[in-house]
Write a protein that holds these residues in place. Structure first.
Motif, PDB file in Angstrom:
ATOM      1  N   GLU A   8      -0.436 -11.759   7.154  1.00 16.58           N
ATOM      2  CA  GLU A   8      -0.040 -12.764   6.169  1.00 16.58           C
ATOM      3  C   GLU A   8      -0.609 -12.337   4.825  1.00 16.58           C
ATOM      4  N   LEU A   9       0.254 -12.183   3.826  1.00 16.74           N
ATOM      5  CA  LEU A   9      -0.180 -11.666   2.537  1.00 16.74           C
ATOM      6  C   LEU A   9      -0.429 -12.776   1.527  1.00 16.74           C
ATOM      7  N   ALA A  10       0.544 -13.623   1.340  1.00 16.08           N
ATOM      8  CA  ALA A  10       0.432 -14.759   0.424  1.00 16.08           C
ATOM      9  C   ALA A  10       1.535 -15.735   0.785  1.00 16.08           C
ATOM     10  N   GLU A  11       1.408 -16.934   0.299  1.00 17.79           N
ATOM     11  CA  GLU A  11       2.356 -17.981   0.665  1.00 17.79           C
ATOM     12  C   GLU A  11       3.787 -17.604   0.297  1.00 17.79           C
ATOM     13  N   SER A  12       3.966 -16.906  -0.812  1.00 14.51           N
ATOM     14  CA  SER A  12       5.317 -16.596  -1.289  1.00 14.51           C
ATOM     15  C   SER A  12       5.799 -15.214  -0.876  1.00 14.51           C
ATOM     16  N   ILE A  13       4.973 -14.467  -0.125  1.00  7.07           N
ATOM     17  CA  ILE A  13       5.353 -13.107   0.258  1.00  7.07           C
ATOM     18  C   ILE A  13       5.486 -13.024   1.774  1.00  7.07           C
ATOM     19  N   THR A  14       6.681 -12.708   2.252  1.00  3.14           N
ATOM     20  CA  THR A  14       6.929 -12.618   3.695  1.00  3.14           C
ATOM     21  C   THR A  14       7.394 -11.241   4.124  1.00  3.14           C
ATOM     22  N   GLU A  15       7.704 -10.377   3.173  1.00  3.50           N
ATOM     23  CA  GLU A  15       8.185  -9.043   3.514  1.00  3.50           C
ATOM     24  C   GLU A  15       7.802  -8.050   2.429  1.00  3.50           C
ATOM     25  N   GLY A  16       8.006  -6.775   2.746  1.00  4.84           N
ATOM     26  CA  GLY A  16       7.677  -5.726   1.792  1.00  4.84           C
ATOM     27  C   GLY A  16       8.296  -4.407   2.218  1.00  4.84           C
ATOM     28  N   THR A  17       7.960  -3.351   1.499  1.00  5.24           N
ATOM     29  CA  THR A  17       8.458  -2.008   1.794  1.00  5.24           C
ATOM     30  C   THR A  17       7.275  -1.064   1.921  1.00  5.24           C
ATOM     31  N   ILE A  18       7.312  -0.219   2.949  1.00  5.81           N
ATOM     32  CA  ILE A  18       6.246   0.770   3.114  1.00  5.81           C
ATOM     33  C   ILE A  18       6.308   1.750   1.941  1.00  5.81           C
ATOM     34  N   ALA A  19       5.317   1.683   1.057  1.00  7.20           N
ATOM     35  CA  ALA A  19       5.303   2.551  -0.120  1.00  7.20           C
ATOM     36  C   ALA A  19       4.657   3.905   0.201  1.00  7.20           C
ATOM     37  N   LEU A  38       1.623  -1.235   0.785  1.00  6.94           N
ATOM     38  CA  LEU A  38       2.852  -2.002   0.943  1.00  6.94           C
ATOM     39  C   LEU A  38       3.331  -2.493  -0.417  1.00  6.94           C
ATOM     40  N   GLU A  39       4.590  -2.219  -0.733  1.00  2.68           N
ATOM     41  CA  GLU A  39       5.169  -2.700  -1.983  1.00  2.68           C
ATOM     42  C   GLU A  39       5.821  -4.053  -1.728  1.00  2.68           C
ATOM     43  N   THR A  40       5.365  -5.067  -2.428  1.00  2.00           N
ATOM     44  CA  THR A  40       5.938  -6.406  -2.288  1.00  2.00           C
ATOM     45  C   THR A  40       6.695  -6.759  -3.560  1.00  2.00           C
ATOM     46  N   ASP A  41       7.225  -7.978  -3.582  1.00  2.00           N
ATOM     47  CA  ASP A  41       7.989  -8.414  -4.743  1.00  2.00           C
ATOM     48  C   ASP A  41       7.157  -8.397  -6.017  1.00  2.00           C
ATOM     49  N   LYS A  42       5.845  -8.602  -5.890  1.00  2.00           N
ATOM     50  CA  LYS A  42       5.001  -8.778  -7.075  1.00  2.00           C
ATOM     51  C   LYS A  42       4.046  -7.613  -7.314  1.00  2.00           C
ATOM     52  N   VAL A  43       3.305  -7.212  -6.278  1.00  2.00           N
ATOM     53  CA  VAL A  43       2.305  -6.157  -6.446  1.00  2.00           C
ATOM     54  C   VAL A  43       2.290  -5.277  -5.208  1.00  2.00           C
ATOM     55  N   ASN A  44       1.635  -4.139  -5.331  1.00  2.00           N
ATOM     56  CA  ASN A  44       1.379  -3.292  -4.171  1.00  2.00           C
ATOM     57  C   ASN A  44       0.050  -3.699  -3.549  1.00  2.00           C
ATOM     58  N   VAL A  45       0.040  -3.857  -2.234  1.00  2.00           N
ATOM     59  CA  VAL A  45      -1.184  -4.254  -1.546  1.00  2.00           C
ATOM     60  C   VAL A  45      -1.470  -3.281  -0.411  1.00  2.00           C
ATOM     61  N   GLU A  46      -2.739  -3.112  -0.111  1.00  4.32           N
ATOM     62  CA  GLU A  46      -3.141  -2.250   0.997  1.00  4.32           C
ATOM     63  C   GLU A  46      -3.306  -3.082   2.254  1.00  4.32           C
ATOM     64  N   VAL A  47      -2.817  -2.545   3.373  1.00  2.00           N
ATOM     65  CA  VAL A  47      -2.986  -3.193   4.672  1.00  2.00           C
ATOM     66  C   VAL A  47      -4.112  -2.475   5.399  1.00  2.00           C
ATOM     67  N   ASN A  48      -5.103  -3.224   5.859  1.00  2.00           N
ATOM     68  CA  ASN A  48      -6.257  -2.651   6.541  1.00  2.00           C
ATOM     69  C   ASN A  48      -6.120  -2.781   8.056  1.00  2.00           C
ATOM     70  N   SER A  49      -6.776  -1.898   8.770  1.00  6.00           N
ATOM     71  CA  SER A  49      -6.743  -1.924  10.225  1.00  6.00           C
ATOM     72  C   SER A  49      -7.765  -2.922  10.769  1.00  6.00           C
ATOM     73  N   ASP A  50      -7.350  -3.659  11.780  1.00  6.87           N
ATOM     74  CA  ASP A  50      -8.267  -4.590  12.452  1.00  6.87           C
ATOM     75  C   ASP A  50      -9.027  -3.901  13.582  1.00  6.87           C
ATOM     76  N   PHE A  51      -8.750  -2.616  13.797  1.00  8.88           N
ATOM     77  CA  PHE A  51      -9.361  -1.891  14.907  1.00  8.88           C
ATOM     78  C   PHE A  51      -9.888  -0.538  14.435  1.00  8.88           C
ATOM     79  N   ALA A  52     -10.816   0.006  15.232  1.00  8.34           N
ATOM     80  CA  ALA A  52     -11.294   1.380  15.021  1.00  8.34           C
ATOM     81  C   ALA A  52     -10.677   2.242  16.116  1.00  8.34           C
ATOM     82  N   GLY A  53     -10.378   3.476  15.788  1.00  3.66           N
ATOM     83  CA  GLY A  53      -9.801   4.368  16.793  1.00  3.66           C
ATOM     84  C   GLY A  53      -8.978   5.461  16.152  1.00  3.66           C
ATOM     85  N   VAL A  54      -8.007   5.983  16.901  1.00 12.93           N
ATOM     86  CA  VAL A  54      -7.164   7.081  16.441  1.00 12.93           C
ATOM     87  C   VAL A  54      -5.713   6.615  16.355  1.00 12.93           C
TER      88      VAL A  54
END
Length: 416
Positions: A8-19, A38-54
């Motif tokens: 979940e990124l923000a209330e108004s953002i539900t989708e994006g494009t892999i930049a 991730l490129e969204t309608d407004k800004v580019n945001v980074e998605v972080n991993s919830d896990f450690a591994g390969v």
């Protein structure tokens, strides 16, 4: 095996494009590490991993559209960096069971992977190929430039991978369709998500708002004189340059206080009168126009306004703007003069009902009150407004007030 999903990124953002992928298959990462931009309608945001591994699999490639909750990669918490452990184990088992049969297949797989890197295919075509289990190296492109598209993958899935059978259809059909559109070479570039959003919003504003524009001109003599007098002491004292934008921001705020309807917005059948002054400053970037907001600009002095505008401009150019930098805003200022524009009709930044357009400063002969003619640095100003709640009289007087404040900036500087 764990999955990396679009959060979940923000209330108004539900989708994006892999930049851009910040990791690749086989990379070892820690929990919290950024994995994709991730490129969204407004800004580019980074998605972080919830896990450690390969990283064992990249599910969505660069350029693909994704939604909140979509799986974009898979990660093995027990994997080793540099390889895909889950993919290696079955290969060893197959070798033990039928070594003679598997030996000729292994080099073929390696060749296919090498060919895949050379294949030119759209992200949508790659996604379609994965869904249908089609090897892209066996698909022939109808595009004369060799770029594989989703329809090429569908054609290969229906007709098999027999290249000889598919040649006639692939040569005739696309050439006819392209010739009907263009007789000369063209290049097709997919619009970025942000550019699509900008396009859609601008069209929506023109369809929904009763937008009009009024023009005036301002004599910049006194502003330029004041800047010249104060610039050295100003930068020594505040460590920031005294530019034009602080004068215009302060003049806009002064005029908005006298004409509050231009600082309002429409919500249903109500007019929301805003008692605060969050001024949007339009900034041009490679990916399109963005409008970061100077919060509570009425509470800032000239140095504070200049400092905040400078910081937001740098963040915009470096793609570091956050959602909080862009949300809200009660009125917008845009400066086409930086690109040499003499006059323009700025489009409203919905749901705002007013926007000021600045333009290039040019010396022109002007007739003075005593009928003498002097050469003065003049700038055309434009205010676009939503006629649904702002009458023409208010819009004209609002712009005249901005002109008056700028032509007598000493009082403005003291009040600011």
């Amino acid at each position: 095996m764990n999955e990396i999903k679009i959060p979940e990124l923000a209330e108004s953002i539900t989708e994006g494009t892999i930049a851009e992928w910040l990791v690749k298959k086989g990379d070892k990462i820690e929990k919290g590490d950024p994995v994709v931009e991730l490129e969204t309608d407004k800004v580019n945001v980074e998605v972080n991993s919830d896990f450690a591994g390969v990283i064992t699999e990249i599910v969505s490639e660069e350029g693909e559209d994704v939604e909140v909750g979509d799986v974009i990669a898979k990660i093995d918490e027990n994997g080793e960096a540099g390889g895909d452990a889950s993919a290696e184990e079955p290969k060893e088992e197959k070798k033990e069971e039928a070594p003679k049969k598997e030996e000729p297949k292994e080099p073929a797989k390696e060749d296919a992977s090498n060919n895949k890197q050379d294949v030119i295919a759209s992200p949508a075509a790659r996604k379609r190929a994965r869904e249908l289990g089609i090897d892209l190296s066996s698909v022939q492109a109808r595009d004369p430039l060799g770029r594989i598209r989703p329809e090429d993958v569908d054609s290969a899935a229906k007709g098999g991978s027999d290249k000889k059978e598919s040649k006639p259809a692939k040569k005739e059909e696309p050439k006819k369709s392209e010739k009907t559109e263009f007789d000369k070479p063209v290049e097709r570039v997919k619009m970025s998500r942000r550019r699509q959003t900008i396009a859609n919003r601008l069209v929506e504003v023109q369809q929904e708002a009763a937008m009009l524009t009024t023009f005036n001109e301002v004599d910049m003599t006194n502003v330029m004189k004041l800047r010249s007098e104060r610039k050295e002491n100003f930068i020594k004292k505040h460590d920031v340059k005294l530019g034009f934008m602080s004068f215009f921001t302060k003049a806009v705020i002064g005029a908005l206080k006298e004409f509050p309807l231009l600082n309002a917005e429409i919500q249903g059948n109500e007019i929301v009168m805003k008692k605060f002054y969050d001024i949007g400053i339009a900034v041009s970037t490679e990916e399109g126009l963005v409008v970061p907001v100077v919060r509570d600009a009425d509470r800032l002095d000239f140095a504070g306004v200049e400092r905040e505008i400078g910081n937001l401009g740098k963040k915009a150019i470096n793609k570091e703007l956050g959602l909080n930098d862009l949300q809200g805003g009660t009125f917008t200022i845009t400066n086409g003069g930086t690109f040499g524009s003499m006059m323009s009709t700025p489009i409203l930044n919905a749901p705002q009902v007013g926007i000021l357009g600045m333009h290039n400063i040019q010396k022109r002969p002007m007739v003075m009150p005593d009928d003498s003619i002097e050469v003065r640095p003049m700038m055309y100003l434009a205010v676009s407004y939503d006629h649904r709640i702002v009458d023409g009289k208010d819009a004209v007087q609002f712009l005249v007030r901005i002109k008056e404040l700028l032509e007598d900036p000493y009082d403005l500087l003291l009040e600011g």
